[in-house]
Design an enzyme around this catalytic site. Sequence first.
Site, PDB file in Angstrom:
ATOM      1  N   ARG A 145      -8.606  -8.696  -3.090  1.00 32.54           N
ATOM      2  CA  ARG A 145      -7.242  -8.752  -3.638  1.00 32.54           C
ATOM      3  C   ARG A 145      -7.216  -9.517  -4.943  1.00 32.54           C
ATOM      4  O   ARG A 145      -6.425  -9.216  -5.827  1.00 32.54           O
ATOM      5  CB  ARG A 145      -6.290  -9.340  -2.598  1.00 32.54           C
ATOM      6  CG  ARG A 145      -6.105  -8.377  -1.446  1.00 32.54           C
ATOM      7  CD  ARG A 145      -5.111  -8.861  -0.414  1.00 32.54           C
ATOM      8  NE  ARG A 145      -5.168  -8.013   0.778  1.00 32.54           N
ATOM      9  CZ  ARG A 145      -4.534  -8.271   1.900  1.00 32.54           C
ATOM     10  NH1 ARG A 145      -3.787  -9.357   2.012  1.00 32.54           N
ATOM     11  NH2 ARG A 145      -4.644  -7.454   2.934  1.00 32.54           N
ATOM     12  N   TYR A 167     -21.108  -4.740  -0.495  1.00 33.83           N
ATOM     13  CA  TYR A 167     -21.318  -5.292  -1.845  1.00 33.83           C
ATOM     14  C   TYR A 167     -22.773  -5.717  -2.027  1.00 33.83           C
ATOM     15  O   TYR A 167     -23.179  -6.063  -3.127  1.00 33.83           O
ATOM     16  CB  TYR A 167     -20.349  -6.458  -2.078  1.00 33.83           C
ATOM     17  CG  TYR A 167     -18.899  -6.002  -2.017  1.00 33.83           C
ATOM     18  CD1 TYR A 167     -18.281  -5.454  -3.129  1.00 33.83           C
ATOM     19  CD2 TYR A 167     -18.174  -6.054  -0.819  1.00 33.83           C
ATOM     20  CE1 TYR A 167     -16.978  -4.982  -3.074  1.00 33.83           C
ATOM     21  CE2 TYR A 167     -16.871  -5.598  -0.745  1.00 33.83           C
ATOM     22  CZ  TYR A 167     -16.273  -5.060  -1.870  1.00 33.83           C
ATOM     23  OH  TYR A 167     -14.990  -4.577  -1.798  1.00 33.83           O
ATOM     24  N   SER A 188     -15.148  -7.714   1.263  1.00 34.75           N
ATOM     25  CA  SER A 188     -15.366  -8.708   0.208  1.00 34.75           C
ATOM     26  C   SER A 188     -15.521 -10.121   0.760  1.00 34.75           C
ATOM     27  O   SER A 188     -16.378 -10.881   0.307  1.00 34.75           O
ATOM     28  CB  SER A 188     -14.206  -8.642  -0.791  1.00 34.75           C
ATOM     29  OG  SER A 188     -12.969  -8.886  -0.136  1.00 34.75           O
ATOM     30  N   LYS A 226     -13.218  -1.329   9.624  1.00 29.67           N
ATOM     31  CA  LYS A 226     -13.158  -2.374   8.601  1.00 29.67           C
ATOM     32  C   LYS A 226     -12.297  -3.526   9.063  1.00 29.67           C
ATOM     33  O   LYS A 226     -11.225  -3.259   9.604  1.00 29.67           O
ATOM     34  CB  LYS A 226     -12.581  -1.714   7.346  1.00 29.67           C
ATOM     35  CG  LYS A 226     -12.175  -2.625   6.238  1.00 29.67           C
ATOM     36  CD  LYS A 226     -11.547  -1.786   5.148  1.00 29.67           C
ATOM     37  CE  LYS A 226     -11.061  -2.695   4.043  1.00 29.67           C
ATOM     38  NZ  LYS A 226     -10.300  -1.970   3.062  1.00 29.67           N
ATOM     39  N   LYS A 281      -8.458  -0.106  10.424  1.00 25.96           N
ATOM     40  CA  LYS A 281      -8.452  -1.156   9.406  1.00 25.96           C
ATOM     41  C   LYS A 281      -7.535  -2.278   9.881  1.00 25.96           C
ATOM     42  O   LYS A 281      -6.337  -2.069  10.079  1.00 25.96           O
ATOM     43  CB  LYS A 281      -7.961  -0.581   8.081  1.00 25.96           C
ATOM     44  CG  LYS A 281      -7.835  -1.630   6.994  1.00 25.96           C
ATOM     45  CD  LYS A 281      -7.549  -0.990   5.657  1.00 25.96           C
ATOM     46  CE  LYS A 281      -7.263  -2.029   4.602  1.00 25.96           C
ATOM     47  NZ  LYS A 281      -6.931  -1.415   3.309  1.00 25.96           N
ATOM     48  N   CYS A 340       0.807  -1.224   0.000  1.00 22.91           N
ATOM     49  CA  CYS A 340       0.000   0.000   0.000  1.00 22.91           C
ATOM     50  C   CYS A 340       0.839   1.272   0.000  1.00 22.91           C
ATOM     51  O   CYS A 340       0.318   2.382  -0.063  1.00 22.91           O
ATOM     52  CB  CYS A 340      -0.944   0.000   1.198  1.00 22.91           C
ATOM     53  SG  CYS A 340      -2.052  -1.429   1.196  1.00 22.91           S
ATOM     54  N   ARG A 342       0.546  -7.432   5.146  1.00 26.43           N
ATOM     55  CA  ARG A 342       0.249  -6.039   5.505  1.00 26.43           C
ATOM     56  C   ARG A 342       0.258  -5.793   7.018  1.00 26.43           C
ATOM     57  O   ARG A 342      -0.212  -4.767   7.477  1.00 26.43           O
ATOM     58  CB  ARG A 342      -1.114  -5.637   4.949  1.00 26.43           C
ATOM     59  CG  ARG A 342      -1.260  -5.761   3.441  1.00 26.43           C
ATOM     60  CD  ARG A 342      -2.275  -4.766   2.924  1.00 26.43           C
ATOM     61  NE  ARG A 342      -2.907  -5.114   1.675  1.00 26.43           N
ATOM     62  CZ  ARG A 342      -2.298  -5.178   0.488  1.00 26.43           C
ATOM     63  NH1 ARG A 342      -0.999  -4.961   0.390  1.00 26.43           N
ATOM     64  NH2 ARG A 342      -2.975  -5.494  -0.590  1.00 26.43           N
ATOM     65  N   GLU A 402      -6.180   5.381  16.917  1.00 27.52           N
ATOM     66  CA  GLU A 402      -6.155   5.671  15.477  1.00 27.52           C
ATOM     67  C   GLU A 402      -7.288   6.634  15.099  1.00 27.52           C
ATOM     68  O   GLU A 402      -7.103   7.549  14.303  1.00 27.52           O
ATOM     69  CB  GLU A 402      -6.316   4.370  14.662  1.00 27.52           C
ATOM     70  CG  GLU A 402      -5.123   3.430  14.717  1.00 27.52           C
ATOM     71  CD  GLU A 402      -3.985   3.858  13.794  1.00 27.52           C
ATOM     72  OE1 GLU A 402      -4.112   4.885  13.102  1.00 27.52           O
ATOM     73  OE2 GLU A 402      -2.953   3.163  13.787  1.00 27.52           O
TER      74      GLU A 402
END
Length: 333
Positions: free
Chosen positions: A205, A313, A274, A248, A195, A130, A217, A233
């Site tokens: 991905r 979604y 997802s 998330k 996140k 990222c 990550r 955060e």
Amino acid sequence: MSYPVHRGRRLRRSEGLRSVMRESRLTADQLVAPLFVHDDGSARQPIASLPGHARLSPELAADEAASLAALGIGSVLLFGIPRAKDADGSGAWAEDGPVPRAIRAIKRRAPGLVVWADVCLCEYTDHGHCGVLCDGAVDNDASLPLLARAAVTYAHAGADVVAPSDMMDGRVAAIRVALDRAGASETVIVSYAVKYASAFYGPFREAAGSTPRAGDRRGYQMDPGNVREALREAHADIEEGADALIVKPGLPYLDVLRAVRGEVRVPVAAYQVSGEYAMLHAAAERGWLDLERSMWETTLGLRRAGADLVISYFARPLAERMSEGRMIAEAGR
Ligand code: PBG
């Protein structure tokens, strides 16, 4: 002596009563629909792990956005899938890249729809991280100007919202300063402040071709064991200038969503990612659960836990049912 034995039962007697007395509800304008946009010709490229979703050309994305807007959906969230990737992710700030082209096309077709552009380098870097790399590790500070440049490109193309999802430290401040300097002081920043390093991003991905070529990550995304860190955060991003926040994934982090909602005074969005969508579809395909009911129950759960907005979604099927007058009641059938 008689006792009041009916309690809540009296309020559950009919769907009319249940609907009137319901504490949390979900409306189409609270939904944010993710869209994947490519710049590789005009075809619709279906995504196997996200049934019903496809990578779209900017023109097809505008058609889809107009149809989502007609259903009353409030926002779309754009992800770019560039034809070419490089070490710096330079496609992220190309003015003729898939996302700026889609923003312009959507704004022509559906001017009232709120357009969010995801800001990250992972879809654009050949290594899939990222941020940019230095000696094989992500270089936080070197990534900030690149993220800011991408955000300015999307703002100039007409995005209402930029949503940094990279999780580099200090990127909200870097983006705010760059937007203000570029004459985009009205552009909203919705930060993915919270996140987690999650297994549930798998289908995304695959769709974006953004699985890191080496490593993972966990150096920049959050540890699933932490909730105090989420609050830190959230506060840090607000101080840096975030106008609203994202938590998330959704379902495994409802406690975090609840804690963040109680802690801050800005809008909070939950992202049903997802893998959450794919998991419900896969189980439904085997006949193991009812997709209609589970899509209502999971998204309503996010609202109940404190989400003001739901990125999902399922945005299209949910809004379609709403427009047919079928509501949250489906969850409790
Ligand atoms: C990063 C990004 C990711 C998602 C949204 N933005 C993937 C990641 O961090 O690996 C995942 C969303 C989803 O799974 O639906 N640009």
